[in-house]
Design a protein around this motif. Structure first.
Motif, PDB file in Angstrom:
ATOM      1  N   ASN A   1       0.820   3.730  -3.000  1.00 20.50           N
ATOM      2  CA  ASN A   1      -0.024   4.836  -2.619  1.00 20.50           C
ATOM      3  C   ASN A   1      -1.593   4.180  -2.820  1.00 20.50           C
ATOM      4  O   ASN A   1      -2.399   4.850  -3.619  1.00 20.50           O
TER       5      ASN A   1
ATOM      6  N   GLU B   1       0.732  -1.269  -0.088  1.00 16.20           N
ATOM      7  CA  GLU B   1      -0.027  -0.090  -0.020  1.00 16.20           C
ATOM      8  C   GLU B   1       0.648   1.167   0.069  1.00 16.20           C
ATOM      9  O   GLU B   1       0.562   2.331  -0.643  1.00 16.20           O
ATOM     10  N   ARG B   2       2.068   1.306   0.856  1.00 12.26           N
ATOM     11  CA  ARG B   2       2.907   2.313   0.829  1.00 12.26           C
ATOM     12  C   ARG B   2       3.603   2.696  -0.541  1.00 12.26           C
ATOM     13  O   ARG B   2       3.857   3.879  -1.011  1.00 12.26           O
TER      14      ARG B   2
END
Length: 364
Positions: A286, A282-283
């Motif tokens: 984004n 997810e990081r």
């Protein structure tokens, strides 16, 4: 005196049944000072640690360890004759130390099992029984769903200080993974209505993490959820095992062997790895959501420690039912069972329903 084994046993009993030089009383380990203390005249004595003795538990190589079968060692009960008063006491076979209920003399029980691993270190008590009692009162006072009458009447039975057995594991991990990440999009249809849609994309990569002192309770005698509630412990702040640290307390031998302990730790580590990979995906992209479909993990630099950790145990009675709870003897964190007020639960449910109905009408 007998053979060398007898000499070792006598020496151990002398260390954990230390007599006060001022009044002759039996000295116990004192959480406040970290010393041996006489409960009768308050005389204190430093616990000696020689240069040859380890300052704290050493990390042991897991791969070269001789795995012990997961079983209860010895007979179900064990009879111990007190050296001080001659009384015979019956103890659980997993206890390694106890206090004579007749004269208060401390004892470390003989271990007849040759395959039992000795503890490498101890996390000494920092919280006293009086402090534990006050922490319990604060804890139950903050329980919203606990009946008011139970809070007012709950008085903990006499606290029992016990050292429980724990395994800790260190591991370097390297994982390869495959998964998906989702990106949310807002769009408006031909009739002007707004909608959201999640587009999914494939991804893969590697993930590395080092796990330090993954904790595993090495006892099957206590409710796992309750014991989990008082974690974490500062296991780094341990001292090399000496029988003086458990003087006046009960210590339990492990009933979960090293091999099965590692299986439990590995399962917990793998769950944490999957969560770490999901956050990484997810990081990096984004993304709003993620799915982890496949993980293959290699473990290296595996080490373990066998520690005794401090617990205060007690209970209270309410409406003919016993409720047990425990207090972390190092941090003071409390966990356990409490009565539940059914009327309070019903009122809460009705309040939530009412809020939902009001919001629906306002938005509608």
């Amino acid at each position: 005196m007998g053979n060398d084994g007898d000499l070792n046993i006598v020496k151990t009993k002398e260390e954990t049944d230390k007599k006060c030089p001022q009044c002759g009383g039996v000295m116990d380990f004192d959480p406040a000072s970290g010393k041996l203390k006489c409960p009768f005249c308050d005389y204190e004595e430093q616990i000696p640690v020689s240069e040859e003795e380890p300052k704290k538990a050493a990390e042991m190589d897991l791969k070269s360890a001789e795995f012990t079968a997961n079983k209860d060692w010895g007979v179900k009960t064990k009879t111990v004759i007190c050296k001080a008063c001659g009384a015979e006491s019956i103890y659980d076979s997993l206890q390694t130390s106890a206090v004579c209920p007749f004269c208060g003399s401390n004892q470390v029980m003989d271990q007849n099992d040759e395959d039992t691993i000795a503890p490498g270190g101890v996390v000494p008590f920092k919280v006293s029984d009086k402090e534990a009692s006050q922490l319990f009162k604060t804890w139950i006072g903050n329980k919203f769903y606990c009946p008011k009458l139970a809070k007012e009447s709950a008085k903990a039975d006499k606290f029992k200080g016990i050292y429980l057995p724990y395994w800790t594991f260190d591991a370097q991990t390297h994982s390869e993974y495959k998964g998906e990440y989702g990106i949310e999009h807002e769009y408006t249809d031909s009739e002007g209505e707004k909608h959201s849609r999640t587009d999914w994309h494939r991804t893969s990569g590697t993930y590395q993490e080092f796990f330090d002192d993954e904790l595993v309770l090495a006892s099957t005698k206590h409710a796992a959820s309750m014991m989990k509630g008082i974690e974490p412990f500062d296991t780094e702040n341990n001292v090399g095992y000496k029988p003086e640290y458990i003087a006046g307390f009960v210590a339990e031998r492990y009933s979960v062997g090293l091999e099965d302990g590692w299986k439990l730790a590995k399962k917990s580590i793998e769950q944490k790895i999957r969560a770490g990979i999901a956050n990484k995906i997810e990081r990096e992209h984004n993304a709003d959501e993620s799915r982890v479909d496949f993980v293959n993990t290699e473990f290296s630099e595996l080490t373990y420690k066998y520690l005794l950790l401090p617990i205060w145990m007690s209970s209270f009675k309410y409406k003919d039912k016993i409720y047990q709870f425990v207090v972390n003897g190092q941090t003071g964190k409390v966990s356990g069972e409490t009565p539940v007020s059914v009327p309070k639960i019903i009122i809460t449910i009705l309040a939530v329903i009412a809020i939902i109905v009001i919001c629906y009408k306002l938005l509608g």
